[in-house]
Design a protein around this motif. Structure first.
Motif, short mmCIF file in Angstrom:
data_model
loop_
_atom_site.label_atom_id
_atom_site.label_comp_id
_atom_site.label_asym_id
_atom_site.label_seq_id
_atom_site.Cartn_x
_atom_site.Cartn_y
_atom_site.Cartn_z
N LEU A 49 -21.31 7.72 -26.60
CA LEU A 49 -22.11 8.84 -27.05
C LEU A 49 -23.59 8.53 -26.88
N THR A 50 -24.41 9.55 -26.99
CA THR A 50 -25.85 9.35 -26.96
C THR A 50 -26.30 8.85 -28.34
N ARG B 140 -16.55 3.21 -26.28
CA ARG B 140 -17.08 2.23 -27.23
C ARG B 140 -18.38 2.77 -27.80
N TRP B 141 -18.68 2.33 -29.03
CA TRP B 141 -19.97 2.67 -29.62
C TRP B 141 -21.06 1.89 -28.89
N MET C 181 -23.19 0.95 -34.55
CA MET C 181 -23.08 -0.50 -34.65
C MET C 181 -24.10 -1.06 -35.63
N HIS C 182 -25.27 -0.43 -35.72
CA HIS C 182 -26.26 -0.86 -36.71
C HIS C 182 -25.69 -0.65 -38.11
N TYR C 183 -25.05 0.50 -38.32
CA TYR C 183 -24.40 0.77 -39.61
C TYR C 183 -23.31 -0.26 -39.88
N PHE C 184 -22.55 -0.58 -38.84
CA PHE C 184 -21.47 -1.55 -38.97
C PHE C 184 -22.01 -2.91 -39.39
N ILE D 100 -13.76 8.50 -37.38
CA ILE D 100 -12.87 7.35 -37.17
C ILE D 100 -11.41 7.82 -37.15
N CYS D 101 -11.09 8.79 -38.01
CA CYS D 101 -9.72 9.31 -38.05
C CYS D 101 -9.35 10.00 -36.73
#
Length: 243
Positions: A78-79, A149-150, A157-160, A97-98
């Motif tokens: 995604l952008t 992929r993110w 990924m920053h949130y992750f 995610i679901c």
């Protein structure tokens, strides 16, 4: 969302499949054949005209739009703007995610504290963001490829890294079919890329298995999270002790 040009390309295919000539179409539209040819060649016309052609073909406009959507290339990522929209709301992130796991709305509302109205609201948002193509009866088509992929340094990924990593690694990894491996070593510069490629193949295998097993009953499936990583790195405490 389908562009007018995409819709016209699909209309041309439908006209050919239905063996409807430009002359017959022109007669049905009350236009000159030359005007119809010019209109289709330009690839641009008002939606009202597209709808009129659909009526001639006895084809529902929504069905035409769905057929166009089915031919669009699937996204591998995604952008940043799309990812920011996803992480802006925790419940939206949950639904995202679901849908990546191909869950039905019924599964989402039965497993999580989501009302049916909330679930539909978030599915509509994911449709607007471009992650799914929402269809009648709240069914959807995922617009992301199996290789999705993110973004490595994107908002998700920053949130992750900020909220999820410690939670994930806080487990013991001693359950059935669980493992945690930590390896450190030096390998040739030409070898490292091939190791990353193998890891990517494993990730693709996991994704394919996930999609394949969605046909199994729920009591025959279990949820797992596979996390793969490799980087040039040394624990900072050790690095500080280097000569």
């Amino acid at each position: 969302m389908s562009t007018t040009a995409d819709l016209i390309v699909a209309l041309k295919k439908e006209l050919k499949a239905s063996q409807i000539t430009y002359a017959a179409l022109a007669e049905g539209l009350g236009m000159a054949e030359s005007s119809v040819k010019r209109m289709l060649a330009r690839g641009d016309m008002p939606l009202s005209r597209i709808d009129a052609i659909c009526q001639t073909l006895k084809l529902d406009f929504a069905e035409l739009a769905r057929r166009v959507a089915d031919t669009q290339p699937l996204l591998k990522e995604l952008t940043p703007e799309q990812e920011r929209a996803v992480v802006a709301d925790k419940k939206l992130l949950l639904v995202a995610i679901c849908v990546l796991s191909q869950w039905t709305p019924e599964q989402m509302t039965s497993e999580y504290r989501l009302t049916e109205a909330e679930c539909v609201k978030y599915l509509v948002q994911l449709d607007r963001i471009g992650i799914i193509d929402l269809r009648p009866m709240n069914r959807y088509r995922l617009k992301l490829s199996k290789a999705f992929r993110w973004q490595p340094n994107g908002p998700v990924m920053h949130y992750f890294r900020e909220h999820v990593v410690l939670d994930y690694y806080g487990g013991d990894f001693d359950g059935r079919a669980e493992t945690l491996l930590l390896l450190q070593g030096s390998v040739g510069k030409g070898i490292a890329p091939s190791l990353v490629e193998r890891m990517q193949r494993l990730a693709h295998d996991f994704a394919r298995q996930h999609h394949s097993d969605q046909k199994l009953p729920e009591d025959k499936r279990e949820s797992y999270t596979l996390l793969l990583a490799m980087r040039r790195w040394e624990f900072s405490v050790f690095a500080e002790m280097r000569r």
